[in-house]
Design a protein around this motif. Structure first.
Motif, PDB file in Angstrom:
ATOM      1  N   SER A 165      -3.055   0.199  -9.792  1.00 31.21           N
ATOM      2  CA  SER A 165      -3.029  -0.915 -10.743  1.00 31.21           C
ATOM      3  C   SER A 165      -4.410  -1.517 -10.953  1.00 31.21           C
ATOM      4  N   GLY A 166      -5.454  -0.846 -10.441  1.00 33.62           N
ATOM      5  CA  GLY A 166      -6.820  -1.261 -10.745  1.00 33.62           C
ATOM      6  C   GLY A 166      -7.540  -1.915  -9.591  1.00 33.62           C
ATOM      7  N   GLU A 167      -8.860  -1.654  -9.504  1.00 35.38           N
ATOM      8  CA  GLU A 167      -9.763  -2.273  -8.538  1.00 35.38           C
ATOM      9  C   GLU A 167      -9.288  -2.109  -7.102  1.00 35.38           C
ATOM     10  N   GLY A 168      -8.835  -0.880  -6.780  1.00 38.46           N
ATOM     11  CA  GLY A 168      -8.452  -0.566  -5.411  1.00 38.46           C
ATOM     12  C   GLY A 168      -7.040  -0.964  -5.027  1.00 38.46           C
ATOM     13  N   THR A 169      -6.254  -1.476  -5.980  1.00 40.38           N
ATOM     14  CA  THR A 169      -4.884  -1.894  -5.679  1.00 40.38           C
ATOM     15  C   THR A 169      -3.883  -0.862  -6.193  1.00 40.38           C
ATOM     16  N   PHE A 170      -2.662  -0.939  -5.657  1.00 38.39           N
ATOM     17  CA  PHE A 170      -1.586  -0.033  -6.063  1.00 38.39           C
ATOM     18  C   PHE A 170      -0.359  -0.841  -6.463  1.00 38.39           C
ATOM     19  N   ASP A 171       0.308  -0.375  -7.520  1.00 35.90           N
ATOM     20  CA  ASP A 171       1.575  -0.962  -7.932  1.00 35.90           C
ATOM     21  C   ASP A 171       2.676  -0.509  -6.982  1.00 35.90           C
ATOM     22  N   TYR A 172       2.725   0.786  -6.724  1.00 37.52           N
ATOM     23  CA  TYR A 172       3.690   1.312  -5.765  1.00 37.52           C
ATOM     24  C   TYR A 172       3.284   2.721  -5.356  1.00 37.52           C
ATOM     25  N   TRP A 173       3.846   3.156  -4.248  1.00 38.95           N
ATOM     26  CA  TRP A 173       3.725   4.534  -3.776  1.00 38.95           C
ATOM     27  C   TRP A 173       5.102   5.182  -3.846  1.00 38.95           C
ATOM     28  N   GLU A 174       5.131   6.409  -4.315  1.00 39.47           N
ATOM     29  CA  GLU A 174       6.372   7.180  -4.349  1.00 39.47           C
ATOM     30  C   GLU A 174       6.340   8.205  -3.227  1.00 39.47           C
ATOM     31  N   ILE A 175       7.213   8.056  -2.249  1.00 36.34           N
ATOM     32  CA  ILE A 175       7.296   8.991  -1.129  1.00 36.34           C
ATOM     33  C   ILE A 175       8.229  10.110  -1.569  1.00 36.34           C
ATOM     34  N   LEU A 190       2.897  -5.833  -3.391  1.00 33.97           N
ATOM     35  CA  LEU A 190       2.618  -7.082  -4.093  1.00 33.97           C
ATOM     36  C   LEU A 190       1.227  -7.579  -3.734  1.00 33.97           C
ATOM     37  N   PHE A 191       0.363  -7.622  -4.736  1.00 32.93           N
ATOM     38  CA  PHE A 191      -0.961  -8.218  -4.594  1.00 32.93           C
ATOM     39  C   PHE A 191      -0.980  -9.557  -5.313  1.00 32.93           C
ATOM     40  N   ALA A 192      -1.633 -10.526  -4.712  1.00 31.94           N
ATOM     41  CA  ALA A 192      -1.798 -11.849  -5.301  1.00 31.94           C
ATOM     42  C   ALA A 192      -3.291 -12.091  -5.543  1.00 31.94           C
ATOM     43  N   PRO A 193      -3.632 -13.072  -6.355  1.00 34.19           N
ATOM     44  CA  PRO A 193      -5.055 -13.326  -6.631  1.00 34.19           C
ATOM     45  C   PRO A 193      -5.826 -13.759  -5.388  1.00 34.19           C
ATOM     46  N   HIS A 194      -7.085 -13.361  -5.328  1.00 32.62           N
ATOM     47  CA  HIS A 194      -7.979 -13.879  -4.294  1.00 32.62           C
ATOM     48  C   HIS A 194      -8.224 -15.381  -4.533  1.00 32.62           C
ATOM     49  N   GLY A 195      -8.700 -16.039  -3.488  1.00 26.57           N
ATOM     50  CA  GLY A 195      -9.115 -17.430  -3.631  1.00 26.57           C
ATOM     51  C   GLY A 195      -8.056 -18.458  -3.263  1.00 26.57           C
ATOM     52  N   GLY A 223      -7.265  -7.662  -5.475  1.00 32.98           N
ATOM     53  CA  GLY A 223      -6.235  -8.612  -5.077  1.00 32.98           C
ATOM     54  C   GLY A 223      -6.051  -8.707  -3.584  1.00 32.98           C
ATOM     55  N   PHE A 224      -5.256  -9.694  -3.169  1.00 32.04           N
ATOM     56  CA  PHE A 224      -4.948  -9.968  -1.766  1.00 32.04           C
ATOM     57  C   PHE A 224      -3.513  -9.495  -1.529  1.00 32.04           C
ATOM     58  N   ARG A 225      -3.331  -8.480  -0.675  1.00 35.92           N
ATOM     59  CA  ARG A 225      -2.002  -7.925  -0.463  1.00 35.92           C
ATOM     60  C   ARG A 225      -1.174  -8.862   0.402  1.00 35.92           C
ATOM     61  N   VAL A 226      -0.037  -9.294  -0.142  1.00 34.80           N
ATOM     62  CA  VAL A 226       0.808 -10.246   0.569  1.00 34.80           C
ATOM     63  C   VAL A 226       2.116  -9.639   1.054  1.00 34.80           C
ATOM     64  N   ALA A 227       2.597  -8.559   0.415  1.00 32.33           N
ATOM     65  CA  ALA A 227       3.900  -8.027   0.813  1.00 32.33           C
ATOM     66  C   ALA A 227       4.062  -6.583   0.366  1.00 32.33           C
ATOM     67  N   ILE A 228       4.930  -5.870   1.080  1.00 35.24           N
ATOM     68  CA  ILE A 228       5.333  -4.512   0.735  1.00 35.24           C
ATOM     69  C   ILE A 228       6.848  -4.438   0.882  1.00 35.24           C
ATOM     70  N   VAL A 229       7.510  -3.903  -0.127  1.00 37.15           N
ATOM     71  CA  VAL A 229       8.951  -3.675  -0.087  1.00 37.15           C
ATOM     72  C   VAL A 229       9.190  -2.174  -0.088  1.00 37.15           C
TER      73      VAL A 229
END
Length: 317
Positions: free
Chosen positions: A145-155, A238-243, A285-291
């Motif tokens: 999803s950009g700048e080193g972040t991921f929307d999801y991984w498909e196993i 789930l990534f949230a904004p930095h700061g 972004g700041f990673r806050v959670a993984i489902v």
């Protein structure tokens, strides 16, 4: 034999897992006192001196015939990709595209290198090796999803013949003598990172008995795992904004999420009491959670509920 015990870094335990949100996958699995299984690259480095060279990303690139050199040796053309030669914390810290010579000059950092800009799917592959011979593979495809972040991984349930052929040959040549799990990150079938441990983000999606097979591999040097009923799963991030400073969801909300049909597990992936800037996070972004889930729609819905929680409870740093 005893149940695996998890403690903060510094104490010796059979399975070393310092992230409290991931102990849920291992806490009930018996493991011999004398077996040490890394889930952190720092432990894998300490426990595998013969093979620790694989954490040198410049050497890994050159071992595949890719164009690469440390900063200070200017590329002959552009674009290129730049990142630290060593980064045991992961999360894409310090990585960036170098599109032009001006970018290269601006990006110069001691201890960084540039390499061929690879194209294609970003795949994370866990591999079980016995004396460097791959005996089991499982592949996860990252949807960026950009700048080193991921929307999801498909196993994925399916094999990846091209990766297994090319990377299997690389393992036989370069990891002879190594028995254990490794994680390979590839783009377009070319290795960009090697980790002397498995991806502890989604072991629940590999199937019942997989962690026990891992313990047996490290204890006895034998890989035995029958998973003909494997099915695809998803690790929704789930990534949230930095700061901002973020608060963990309540126990009730967490339980509601994991009780949702199609959801396998939930990880809240940060330390609430630690300043955000002390977490290793990518620029995007700041990673806050993984489902982790079997049904991506259910995982997306859970992520949306968590996003609303973090937006409502965040505070300025």
């Amino acid at each position: 034999m005893h149940s695996v015990f998890f403690t903060p870094r510094g104490l010796q335990v059979p399975i070393c897992e310092i992230d409290p949100w991931r102990t849920q996958y291992f806490a009930s699995i018996p493991c011999p006192d004398t077996v040490f299984i890394p889930t952190e690259d720092s432990d894998a480095w300490n426990w595998n001196p013969r093979h620790r060279w694989v954490y040198d990303k410049l050497s890994v690139a050159l071992s595949q015939g890719l164009e690469a050199a440390p900063h200070g040796v200017e590329p002959s053309d552009y674009p290129r990709f730049s990142k630290p030669i060593y980064n045991l914390k992961g999360m894409g810290v310090g990585s960036r595209l170098i599109a032009t010579r001006d970018d290269y000059i601006d990006a110069y950092r001691p201890g960084h290198f540039w390499m061929t800009l690879l194209e294609g799917e970003h795949v994370s592959s866990d591999v079980a090796l016995v004396d460097g011979e791959p005996l089991w593979w499982r592949h996860a495809r990252g949807h960026a999803s950009g700048e080193g972040t991921f929307d999801y991984w498909e196993i994925q349930a399916a094999s990846a013949p091209a990766i297994e052929e090319t990377c299997g040959a690389w393992c036989r040549e370069h990891l002879a003598g190594y028995t254990g799990l490794i994680n390979l990150e590839t783009i377009g079938g070319r290795i960009i990172e090697v980790h002397l441990r498995f991806a502890d983000q989604w072991p629940d999606l590999y199937g019942r008995g997989w962690v026990e097979a891992v313990v047996r591999l490290y204890a006895d040097g034998i890989w035995q795992y029958d998973d003909p009923a494997r099915r695809p799963g998803y690790s929704v991030v789930l990534f949230a904004p930095h700061g901002w400073r973020y608060r963990h969801p309540t126990a009730d909300l967490r339980q509601e999420i994991v009780s949702t049909p199609g959801v396998s597990s939930l990880q809240i992936t940060f330390h609430e009491e630690v300043p955000p800037g002390r977490h290793a996070m990518p620029p995007g972004g700041f990673r806050v959670a993984i489902v982790n889930c079997w049904d991506r729609a259910a995982g997306n819905a859970a992520r949306d509920r968590l996003r609303r929680h973090f937006e409502a409870t965040r505070a300025p740093t």
